[in-house]
Design a protein around this motif. Structure first.
Motif, PDB file in Angstrom:
ATOM      1  N   TRP A 134       0.844  -1.208   0.000  1.00  0.00           N
ATOM      2  CA  TRP A 134       0.000   0.000   0.000  1.00  0.00           C
ATOM      3  C   TRP A 134       0.873   1.250   0.000  1.00  0.00           C
ATOM      4  CZ3 TRP A 134      -0.537   4.171   3.326  1.00  0.00           C
ATOM      5  CH2 TRP A 134      -1.628   5.020   3.062  1.00  0.00           C
ATOM      6  N   ASP A 135       1.946   1.257   0.793  1.00  0.00           N
ATOM      7  CA  ASP A 135       2.877   2.392   0.792  1.00  0.00           C
ATOM      8  C   ASP A 135       3.378   2.676  -0.625  1.00  0.00           C
ATOM      9  OD1 ASP A 135       2.858   2.749   3.612  1.00  0.00           O
ATOM     10  OD2 ASP A 135       4.524   1.340   3.885  1.00  0.00           O
ATOM     11  N   LEU A 136       3.791   1.610  -1.315  1.00  0.00           N
ATOM     12  CA  LEU A 136       4.339   1.773  -2.664  1.00  0.00           C
ATOM     13  C   LEU A 136       3.250   2.200  -3.637  1.00  0.00           C
ATOM     14  CD1 LEU A 136       6.795   1.524  -4.487  1.00  0.00           C
ATOM     15  CD2 LEU A 136       6.324  -0.932  -4.705  1.00  0.00           C
ATOM     16  N   TRP A 137       2.085   1.631  -3.519  1.00  0.00           N
ATOM     17  CA  TRP A 137       0.942   1.995  -4.370  1.00  0.00           C
ATOM     18  C   TRP A 137       0.625   3.474  -4.234  1.00  0.00           C
ATOM     19  CZ3 TRP A 137      -4.369   2.976  -2.822  1.00  0.00           C
ATOM     20  CH2 TRP A 137      -5.316   2.889  -3.865  1.00  0.00           C
ATOM     21  N   GLY A 141       1.294   6.746  -7.161  1.00  0.00           N
ATOM     22  CA  GLY A 141       0.098   7.377  -7.704  1.00  0.00           C
ATOM     23  C   GLY A 141      -1.104   6.463  -7.823  1.00  0.00           C
ATOM     24  N   ARG A 142      -1.137   5.388  -7.015  1.00  0.00           N
ATOM     25  CA  ARG A 142      -2.266   4.456  -6.964  1.00  0.00           C
ATOM     26  C   ARG A 142      -2.568   3.782  -8.300  1.00  0.00           C
ATOM     27  NH1 ARG A 142      -6.701   7.496  -3.031  1.00  0.00           N
ATOM     28  NH2 ARG A 142      -5.267   7.914  -1.292  1.00  0.00           N
ATOM     29  N   ALA A 151      -5.937  -7.068   2.440  1.00  0.00           N
ATOM     30  CA  ALA A 151      -5.979  -6.005   3.444  1.00  0.00           C
ATOM     31  C   ALA A 151      -6.773  -6.436   4.663  1.00  0.00           C
ATOM     32  CB  ALA A 151      -6.580  -4.732   2.847  1.00  0.00           C
ATOM     33  N   GLY A 152      -7.886  -7.149   4.448  1.00  0.00           N
ATOM     34  CA  GLY A 152      -8.677  -7.623   5.569  1.00  0.00           C
ATOM     35  C   GLY A 152      -7.892  -8.569   6.460  1.00  0.00           C
ATOM     36  N   TYR A 186      -7.749  -1.020   3.143  1.00  0.00           N
ATOM     37  CA  TYR A 186      -6.346  -0.597   3.100  1.00  0.00           C
ATOM     38  C   TYR A 186      -6.153   0.696   3.888  1.00  0.00           C
ATOM     39  CZ  TYR A 186      -4.750  -4.142  -0.169  1.00  0.00           C
ATOM     40  OH  TYR A 186      -4.396  -5.343  -0.734  1.00  0.00           O
ATOM     41  N   GLY A 187      -7.104   1.615   3.752  1.00  0.00           N
ATOM     42  CA  GLY A 187      -7.019   2.850   4.518  1.00  0.00           C
ATOM     43  C   GLY A 187      -7.083   2.593   6.010  1.00  0.00           C
ATOM     44  N   GLU A 188      -7.918   1.642   6.425  1.00  0.00           N
ATOM     45  CA  GLU A 188      -8.009   1.294   7.839  1.00  0.00           C
ATOM     46  C   GLU A 188      -6.712   0.647   8.326  1.00  0.00           C
ATOM     47  OE1 GLU A 188     -11.420  -1.119   8.524  1.00  0.00           O
ATOM     48  OE2 GLU A 188     -12.817   0.318   7.615  1.00  0.00           O
ATOM     49  N   LEU A 189      -6.144  -0.233   7.496  1.00  0.00           N
ATOM     50  CA  LEU A 189      -4.865  -0.863   7.839  1.00  0.00           C
ATOM     51  C   LEU A 189      -3.771   0.182   7.988  1.00  0.00           C
ATOM     52  CD1 LEU A 189      -2.973  -3.371   8.101  1.00  0.00           C
ATOM     53  CD2 LEU A 189      -2.792  -3.329   5.590  1.00  0.00           C
ATOM     54  N   ALA A 190      -3.683   1.076   7.025  1.00  0.00           N
ATOM     55  CA  ALA A 190      -2.662   2.116   7.072  1.00  0.00           C
ATOM     56  C   ALA A 190      -2.811   2.960   8.332  1.00  0.00           C
ATOM     57  CB  ALA A 190      -2.752   2.996   5.828  1.00  0.00           C
ATOM     58  N   ALA A 191      -4.033   3.355   8.656  1.00  0.00           N
ATOM     59  CA  ALA A 191      -4.264   4.185   9.833  1.00  0.00           C
ATOM     60  C   ALA A 191      -3.895   3.440  11.108  1.00  0.00           C
ATOM     61  CB  ALA A 191      -5.721   4.638   9.873  1.00  0.00           C
ATOM     62  N   TRP A 192      -4.225   2.151  11.170  1.00  0.00           N
ATOM     63  CA  TRP A 192      -3.890   1.369  12.355  1.00  0.00           C
ATOM     64  C   TRP A 192      -2.381   1.311  12.571  1.00  0.00           C
ATOM     65  CZ3 TRP A 192      -6.929  -0.144  16.176  1.00  0.00           C
ATOM     66  CH2 TRP A 192      -6.409  -1.053  17.120  1.00  0.00           C
TER      67      TRP A 192
END
Length: 202
Positions: A134-137, A141-142, A151-152, A186-192
């Motif tokens: 996700w960091d690389l994505w 530029g996604r 991600a789940g 993915y956003g939830e994972l990143a935030a966690w």
């Protein structure tokens, strides 16, 4: 490999296969001209992030072979820029081979967060691979879409082994932050794990 669930937990190998395949596509898409671009993992630019993906994948390969993964450098600093994508593919192939033996899943292995069964170690590296993908994505530029099931799984592992109160100088993840409104998994994972999309402040 098929997913099998037993009393000791699920077999993480199919998810590791998928997670590293997903990472492979993004690593191959990263051109050296982008290597100094920032990533959501603040201490890593794109090159350092890919170097870390190579290093940790080499490490879990050695763990799967019954060796001392902690002796493996977590970065591939000696690999030339143009060889990093191949180095990641080679590390991935080595890791998939190393974990073919079912017995490795329940053997105790040493990883940076302690001595754990092999299946728990490999699950942790699924989480790390998915997070850094996700960091690389984000940094690139996604491009394309990411596998939501990965991600789940990674989020479930992260919430178990890295509760919000377990952060600090010995933990390589920052304090949790608020997930953006309408964030996907993915956003939830990143935030966690203390990350925010590029351009957003924590």
């Amino acid at each position: 490999m098929s997913t099998r669930t037993g009393e000791r937990g699920p077999d993480p190998r199919p998810l590791f296969d998928r997670a590293t395949a997903q990472a492979t596509r993004l690593v191959a898409a990263a051109r050296p001209a982008r290597f100094t671009d920032p990533t959501p993992c603040r201490e890593f630019d794109v090159r350092r992030l890919i170097s870390h993906l190579v290093g940790v994948t080499r490490r879990i390969a050695v763990v799967g072979e019954g060796g001392d993964g902690l002796a493996v450098a977590p970065f591939a600093d000696t690999v030339a820029d143009e060889a990093l994508a191949v180095a990641y593919e080679d590390a991935r192939a080595a890791a998939l081979r190393a974990w073919r033996d079912d017995a490795r899943l329940d053997a105790e292995v040493a990883v940076p967060w302690g001595n754990v069964p092999g299946r728990a170690a490999l699950a942790g590296y699924v989480m790390e691979t998915v997070t850094h993908t996700w960091d690389l994505w984000e940094a690139l530029g996604r491009p394309g879409t990411l596998d939501p099931e990965l991600a789940g799984f990674a989020l479930g592992v992260a919430r178990t082994v890295l509760p919000a109160e377990r952060r600090g100088p010995d933990v390589p993840f920052g304090a949790t932050v608020a997930a953006p409104e309408r964030a996907d998994t993915y956003g939830e994972l990143a935030a966690w794990l203390g990350r925010s999309p590029l351009g957003e402040k924590n």
